[in-house]
Design a protein around this motif. Structure first.
Motif, mmCIF file in Angstrom:
data_model
loop_
_atom_site.group_PDB
_atom_site.id
_atom_site.type_symbol
_atom_site.label_atom_id
_atom_site.label_comp_id
_atom_site.label_asym_id
_atom_site.label_seq_id
_atom_site.Cartn_x
_atom_site.Cartn_y
_atom_site.Cartn_z
ATOM 1 N N THR A 1 -19.199 5.793 6.066
ATOM 2 C CA THR A 1 -20.475 5.084 6.113
ATOM 3 C C THR A 1 -20.590 4.087 4.962
ATOM 4 O O THR A 1 -19.639 3.867 4.218
ATOM 5 C CB THR A 1 -21.651 6.079 6.101
ATOM 6 N N THR B 1 -20.317 7.672 -1.224
ATOM 7 C CA THR B 1 -19.353 8.689 -1.634
ATOM 8 C C THR B 1 -18.089 8.036 -2.178
ATOM 9 O O THR B 1 -17.584 7.069 -1.603
ATOM 10 C CB THR B 1 -18.992 9.596 -0.439
ATOM 11 N N GLY C 1 -20.397 14.493 1.364
ATOM 12 C CA GLY C 1 -21.468 13.675 0.815
ATOM 13 C C GLY C 1 -21.069 13.050 -0.491
ATOM 14 O O GLY C 1 -19.943 13.171 -0.949
ATOM 15 N N GLN C 2 -22.031 12.419 -1.130
ATOM 16 C CA GLN C 2 -21.781 11.647 -2.339
ATOM 17 C C GLN C 2 -21.531 12.518 -3.559
ATOM 18 O O GLN C 2 -21.643 13.728 -3.515
ATOM 19 C CB GLN C 2 -22.942 10.708 -2.588
ATOM 20 N N VAL D 1 -17.998 16.880 7.305
ATOM 21 C CA VAL D 1 -18.945 15.910 6.765
ATOM 22 C C VAL D 1 -18.971 16.118 5.268
ATOM 23 O O VAL D 1 -19.195 17.235 4.792
ATOM 24 C CB VAL D 1 -20.360 16.130 7.353
ATOM 25 N N ARG E 1 -18.693 18.310 12.047
ATOM 26 C CA ARG E 1 -19.367 17.195 12.690
ATOM 27 C C ARG E 1 -19.706 17.555 14.141
ATOM 28 O O ARG E 1 -20.799 17.295 14.607
ATOM 29 C CB ARG E 1 -18.476 15.956 12.646
ATOM 30 N N GLY F 1 -20.406 10.462 3.968
ATOM 31 C CA GLY F 1 -21.768 9.990 3.766
ATOM 32 C C GLY F 1 -21.848 8.798 2.823
ATOM 33 O O GLY F 1 -20.925 8.529 2.051
#
Length: 197
Positions: free
Chosen positions: A143, A164, A177-178, A175, A187, A161
């Protein structure tokens, strides 16, 4: 730390650092000509044709499948080190800083202003260029405004995400994240197998 202690900390002389030309893999004229073509036809925000971007990239050696969409402001350091499968979406401002090869599978989304960088430097010695390839497998979605570092593989249908920094491999169908990427779940949910009657 006082001033005399600071003076004992080594400094790498940048004027003697090995140059990046080792990563070029093409004559200087080709690299400079690509810089002009990239500015006019690939990075240019006024040039709205995705198919023209793809043609210019292929002309300089990029391997790009069918149905790939490139939005404006895309940057590609060396098109001859870029490999993209069918039906991918490359968002506005994506930067392929590919001093090594970047392999992108099919049906991959790279969202706005994501940077993929394959290069780093030997920071404890002479700042020589160190490169490692990047692999993004089929169906993955990276993303917006992510940074993917060299040596990383992002697995099939994984989702990264926003914001990241991807420093390590991402398992398929996860999935992350940052900040410190952590697996937050799958997912796609797996449905139980149907019983045979």
């Amino acid at each position: 730390m006082n001033e005399s202690e600071q003076e004992t900390i080594p400094i790498v002389s940048l004027k003697n650092a090995p140059g990046e030309r080792a990563a070029w893999d093409r004559p200087r004229g080709v690299v400079y000509l690509w810089a002009i073509i990239e500015l006019l036809f690939v990075t240019n925000a006024w040039q709205i044709s995705s198919s023209l971007r793809v043609r210019m990239l292929r002309l300089f050696g990029a391997e790009i499948g069918s149905g790939v969409t490139f939005r404006p402001r895309t940057r590609v350091k060396f098109p001859w080190k870029l490999h993209i499968g069918d039906d991918c979406w490359i968002g506005e401002g994506v930067w392929f800083h590919n001093q090594d090869h970047i392999w992108v599978g099919r049906d991959v989304v790279l969202s706005q202003e994501t940077m993929l960088t394959t290069g780093s430097h030997a920071h404890r010695t002479d700042m020589a260029l160190i490169t490692k390839p990047i692999r993004i497998e089929d169906g993955a979605w990276v993303t917006s405004r992510c940074i993917v570092l060299g040596g990383v593989t992002i697995g099939r249908s994984a989702l990264v995400g926003p914001l990241t920094v991807v420093r390590t491999d991402v398992a398929p169908n996860t999935v992350i994240g940052q900040a410190d990427p952590v697996v937050r779940g799958e997912r796609f949910r797996r449905s139980p197998l149907r019983q045979e009657r």
